[in-house]
Design a protein around this motif. Structure first.
Motif, PDB file in Angstrom:
ATOM      1  N   ILE A   1     -32.160   4.003   5.350  1.00  0.00           N
ATOM      2  CA  ILE A   1     -31.939   5.287   6.014  1.00  0.00           C
ATOM      3  C   ILE A   1     -30.450   5.454   6.293  1.00  0.00           C
ATOM      4  O   ILE A   1     -29.804   4.561   6.829  1.00  0.00           O
ATOM      5  CB  ILE A   1     -32.733   5.369   7.333  1.00  0.00           C
ATOM      6  CG1 ILE A   1     -34.231   5.383   7.041  1.00  0.00           C
ATOM      7  CG2 ILE A   1     -32.319   6.596   8.140  1.00  0.00           C
ATOM      8  CD1 ILE A   1     -35.102   5.380   8.278  1.00  0.00           C
TER       9      ILE A   1
ATOM     10  N   MET B   1     -33.990   9.617  12.908  1.00  0.00           N
ATOM     11  CA  MET B   1     -33.980   8.403  12.090  1.00  0.00           C
ATOM     12  C   MET B   1     -35.080   7.441  12.534  1.00  0.00           C
ATOM     13  O   MET B   1     -35.728   6.811  11.695  1.00  0.00           O
ATOM     14  CB  MET B   1     -32.605   7.732  12.125  1.00  0.00           C
ATOM     15  CG  MET B   1     -31.582   8.473  11.282  1.00  0.00           C
ATOM     16  SD  MET B   1     -30.086   7.535  10.967  1.00  0.00           S
ATOM     17  CE  MET B   1     -29.182   7.833  12.473  1.00  0.00           C
TER      18      MET B   1
ATOM     19  N   ALA C   1     -31.794   0.348   8.333  1.00  0.00           N
ATOM     20  CA  ALA C   1     -31.194   1.531   8.944  1.00  0.00           C
ATOM     21  C   ALA C   1     -29.996   1.097   9.772  1.00  0.00           C
ATOM     22  O   ALA C   1     -29.798  -0.099  10.020  1.00  0.00           O
ATOM     23  CB  ALA C   1     -32.229   2.239   9.818  1.00  0.00           C
TER      24      ALA C   1
END
Length: 107
Positions: free
Chosen positions: A10, A20, A36
């Motif tokens: 991400i 997110m 992420a």
């Protein structure tokens, strides 16, 4: 059945932290391994005595590029189509390394 779950990285502005987290949750429930951003770089997200140096910002940016290397594809979380400088750099890197890229909102 694949040997391992898909790995999705991400990317996006930390101003969209909630979005997110939601994407991370949805991908995880769908069976993906998600990588992420691990640290928010926005000053308002930190305590007064917790300052992130420029060297740390640089190191975190380089680390996120390594996360892109690990991923099978990249998901850019970009509500309203917003893409900042760091995310633009990550998108360019992902494209240069041949990673498929998708966006949560049209660009």
């Amino acid at each position: 059945m694949p040997d391992r779950p898909e790995i999705v990285c991400i990317c996006g502005s930390t101003r969209f932290e909630a979005e997110m987290r939601a994407a991370n949750r949805d991908l995880t429930f769908a069976g993906a391994i998600v990588v992420a951003p691990g640290v928010s770089l926005r000053a308002e997200d930190h305590e007064v005595d917790e300052f992130i140096t420029n060297d740390q910002k640089t190191a975190l940016g380089a680390l996120h590029l390594r996360k892109i290397d690990l991923a099978d594809r990249v998901l850019v979380v970009n509500p309203g189509g917003y893409i900042g400088d760091s995310t633009s750099r990550e998108i360019a890197y992902a494209r240069a390394t041949g990673k498929p890229i998708s966006f949560t909102d049209p660009v």
